[in-house]
Design a protein around this motif. Structure first.
Motif, PDB file in Angstrom:
ATOM      1  N   GLU A 105      -1.636   5.214  -3.625  1.00  0.00           N
ATOM      2  CA  GLU A 105      -2.485   5.136  -2.437  1.00  0.00           C
ATOM      3  C   GLU A 105      -3.923   4.777  -2.794  1.00  0.00           C
ATOM      4  O   GLU A 105      -4.532   5.401  -3.669  1.00  0.00           O
ATOM      5  CB  GLU A 105      -2.470   6.470  -1.696  1.00  0.00           C
ATOM      6  CG  GLU A 105      -3.322   6.483  -0.439  1.00  0.00           C
ATOM      7  CD  GLU A 105      -3.230   7.803   0.319  1.00  0.00           C
ATOM      8  OE1 GLU A 105      -3.754   7.870   1.440  1.00  0.00           O
ATOM      9  OE2 GLU A 105      -2.632   8.764  -0.222  1.00  0.00           O
ATOM     10  N   CYS A 137      -7.386   4.864  -6.848  1.00  0.00           N
ATOM     11  CA  CYS A 137      -5.992   4.948  -6.404  1.00  0.00           C
ATOM     12  C   CYS A 137      -5.371   6.265  -6.854  1.00  0.00           C
ATOM     13  O   CYS A 137      -5.644   6.749  -7.959  1.00  0.00           O
ATOM     14  CB  CYS A 137      -5.182   3.786  -6.984  1.00  0.00           C
ATOM     15  SG  CYS A 137      -5.676   2.169  -6.348  1.00  0.00           S
ATOM     16  N   ARG A 141       1.094   3.061  -0.481  1.00  0.00           N
ATOM     17  CA  ARG A 141       1.041   4.514  -0.619  1.00  0.00           C
ATOM     18  C   ARG A 141       2.377   5.208  -0.361  1.00  0.00           C
ATOM     19  O   ARG A 141       2.572   6.344  -0.776  1.00  0.00           O
ATOM     20  CB  ARG A 141      -0.029   5.103   0.293  1.00  0.00           C
ATOM     21  CG  ARG A 141       0.241   5.046   1.781  1.00  0.00           C
ATOM     22  CD  ARG A 141      -0.868   5.782   2.506  1.00  0.00           C
ATOM     23  NE  ARG A 141      -0.773   5.692   3.945  1.00  0.00           N
ATOM     24  CZ  ARG A 141      -1.671   6.209   4.776  1.00  0.00           C
ATOM     25  NH1 ARG A 141      -2.728   6.841   4.297  1.00  0.00           N
ATOM     26  NH2 ARG A 141      -1.529   6.091   6.074  1.00  0.00           N
ATOM     27  N   ARG A 159       0.915   9.016  -6.228  1.00  0.00           N
ATOM     28  CA  ARG A 159       1.503  10.156  -5.523  1.00  0.00           C
ATOM     29  C   ARG A 159       2.715  10.726  -6.255  1.00  0.00           C
ATOM     30  O   ARG A 159       3.168  11.823  -5.933  1.00  0.00           O
ATOM     31  CB  ARG A 159       1.876   9.737  -4.101  1.00  0.00           C
ATOM     32  CG  ARG A 159       0.660   9.237  -3.321  1.00  0.00           C
ATOM     33  CD  ARG A 159       1.010   8.817  -1.925  1.00  0.00           C
ATOM     34  NE  ARG A 159       1.494   9.957  -1.147  1.00  0.00           N
ATOM     35  CZ  ARG A 159       1.644   9.950   0.166  1.00  0.00           C
ATOM     36  NH1 ARG A 159       1.348   8.867   0.851  1.00  0.00           N
ATOM     37  NH2 ARG A 159       2.101  10.994   0.801  1.00  0.00           N
ATOM     38  N   THR A 162      -7.545   5.209  -2.002  1.00  0.00           N
ATOM     39  CA  THR A 162      -8.213   6.278  -1.256  1.00  0.00           C
ATOM     40  C   THR A 162      -9.707   6.070  -1.075  1.00  0.00           C
ATOM     41  O   THR A 162     -10.298   6.604  -0.136  1.00  0.00           O
ATOM     42  CB  THR A 162      -7.997   7.634  -1.954  1.00  0.00           C
ATOM     43  OG1 THR A 162      -8.532   7.561  -3.286  1.00  0.00           O
ATOM     44  CG2 THR A 162      -6.521   7.995  -2.013  1.00  0.00           C
TER      45      THR A 162
END
Length: 560
Positions: free
Chosen positions: A192, A209, A49, A212, A194
């Protein structure tokens, strides 16, 4: 900002592909897992992440060592395993994992006596199968002072001299990831995990995912999941609703960096401090770094501060054993603070808790691995991938057997360390022929090994800028292309290590490096300004120290 075509292609694979194994966490353990699994024929995806090695795996003492102090706790199995692993990791990456003779001064009132040390080092060598010149040597007081003239002599009783290995933990992580990709794995930073998706039987079938960088959410199909997220391993176990009483304890460790001129050691030194701990002082190219502390940490693992009290504690202990250097706060160029994700043991302090790793398997199939040491990453990876093999066996499938001890990491291969030193001379000659500074050869080879000529070649084609700037810009561009460096801080901190080991070199090359990232990711002026400020803040974070807030645990200086 726009992603490179290589990153876009990888993201498209996440959208359209079903993986055998999804590895969450791009530290050294996750990197080792990805390589182990990919080399055994699994279709592997690794997501991180933040940037690769941005957590614990860039904040260690940067030693591939056997953990001599764990003999005190009678952790014989652990010492044996990691002691033997030192040689393995050195053999697969001798440019990254370098022999480091360690001097252990024996002092009055210290934690080890002559007889105890002699026996402990003998056992240490025996467990690790150490042979030849690397075997321990016991020294007289006079010999110890000759080996390291800066050591305080009025309390000196003798010493031990034994073999360890030094590395750059972030570089070791990145080269493991690149080697995993050579074996077919896919790896992405700043992605990331999640949320988990389950089938009707409660088994994980996909992971949601979050990219980001772009903000996109992608549901990634996978048959198996391993969480190797270190300090965050309980966070994902909570998401999976599989937390138990067995949990991670965070122990904070701080290191400081001074110039080699201020602490010009002839060897690495492992020495006593008054509260019973022991410190390492380790020379590395132009600097010497010192640590570490060991205090309970309950804050944010993403932002672990170095407090003034941490620095003063390390300085105090260092000045006691090297009194003539008289290090001061203003001598500290940089620092790093990380946390050890230990398996909690009731009634024990962080220093007393075992460094053994542990695997948790939930009813959903999620495998989580925590604890362990940098040195043992390869065996940890092997054990948890073996557990994936057991899950596959239940489904009537079979995992191929290979071993990563026979796989050279990218940047190699080298026959041995003597070949590495000879290669540094070749790189120095290449630099000189390109009208670049030959004194960067050791740095380039220790970071990139046999990948260094590509960087030098690229630097020769850059017509603008200073000599140091052209080389740094070429290096940054190479890291964008080959190592997924997404932001300038990725290169400044983890690809090059300059934030810690060569702080003075950042400012002279900063604008040229920013220009490389601006071109690669199509920065606006606002983007460039933001990334410049991000690096300035990082420099301040590691080099300026405030007192700890009330109630925060800090190491206490013991008067002598």
């Amino acid at each position: 900002m726009k992603a490179t075509s290589k990153r876009s292609q990888k993201l498209e694979k996440l959208r359209t592909h079903s993986f055998d194994l999804l590895v969450i966490g791009g530290g050294i353990t996750g990197a080792g897992v990805a390589l182990d699994a990919a080399s055994r024929g699994l279709d592997v995806l690794l997501v991180e992440r933040h940037d690769f090695a941005s957590g614990t795996s860039s904040k260690s003492t940067k030693l591939i060592h056997g953990g001599l102090r764990y003999l005190k706790n009678l952790e014989i199995g652990l010492v044996r395993e990691v002691g033997q692993e030192r040689a393995v990791v050195h053999e697969i990456a001798p440019h990254l994992v370098r022999p480091e003779k360690m001097l252990l001064p024996l002092v009055e009132g210290g934690s080890l006596g002559k007889m105890t040390t002699s026996m402990a080092l003998w056992v240490y060598d025996f467990l690790a199968d150490v042979e030849g010149d690397d075997k321990r040597v016991m020294l007289t007081k006079e010999e110890t002072a000759e080996y390291e003239p800066l050591v305080r002599t009025d309390i000196l009783k003798g010493g031990g001299f034994y073999a360890e290995y030094r590395t750059d933990d972030a570089r070791l992580t990145i080269e493991n990831i690149k080697t995993a990709e050579k074996h077919g794995a896919t790896a992405l930073n700043y992605v990331e995990a999640t949320e988990f998706v389950y089938d009707d039987d409660g088994q994980i079938t996909a992971v949601i995912c979050h990219d980001r960088f772009s903000g996109e959410h992608i549901t990634v199909q996978t048959s198996h999941v391993i969480s190797s997220t270190g300090p965050w391993v309980d966070e994902l176990r909570t998401v999976d609703k599989s937390m138990t009483d067995r949990h991670v304890f965070l122990s904070k460790g701080v290191h400081i960096v001074v110039s080699r001129e201020r602490l010009p050691l002839k060897h690495a030194v492992y020495f006593d401090v008054p509260d019973g701990r022991m410190f390492f002082a380790i020379p590395r190219l132009r600097c010497t770094y010192i640590g570490t502390t060991d205090t309970a940490y309950k804050g944010d693992p993403d932002a672990i501060p170095t407090y003034l009290e941490d620095v003063e504690y390390i300085l105090h202990g260092t000045n006691l054993i090297f009194p003539t250097v008289n290090l001061k706060l203003e001598d500290v160029e940089s620092s790093w603070a990380g946390v050890r994700p230990l398996i909690y043991e009731e009634g024990k302090s962080g220093a007393e808790m075992s460094r053994k790793d542990e695997i948790f398997e939930s009813e959903s199939g999620l495998l989580s691995i925590a604890g362990g040491k940098l040195t043992g990453y390869r065996k940890m990876a092997e054990r948890v991938v073996d557990r994936v093999g057991k899950q596959m066996k239940e489904d009537g499938k079979k995992l191929k057997h290979t071993t990563t001890k026979d796989i050279d990491l990218t940047g190699g291969p080298f026959k041995d360390f003597a070949a590495v030193l000879a290669y540094e001379k070749e790189i120095a000659a290449l630099l000189e022929a390109a009208s670049l500074s030959p004194d960067r050869a050791a740095y380039l080879v220790s970071n990139y090994g046999k990948q260094s000529p590509e960087i030098i070649e690229a630097a020769t084609h850059r017509k603008e800028g200073t000599d140091v700037g052209r080389l740094a810009a070429a290096e940054a561009a190479w890291c964008i292309e080959h190592e997924l460096a997404l932001y300038p801080i990725d290169w400044v901190e983890r690809r090059s290590g300059r934030l810690y080991f060569d702080m003075p070199s950042i400012e002279p090359v900063l604008e040229e490096v920013l220009a490389v990232f601006a071109e690669a990711y199509q920065y606006t002026e606002e983007d460039t300004n933001r990334e410049r400020e991000r690096i300035r803040k990082a420099i301040k974070w590691v080099s300026e120290f405030e007192a700890a807030p009330e109630g925060v645990v800090v190491p206490e200086i013991v008067a002598v």
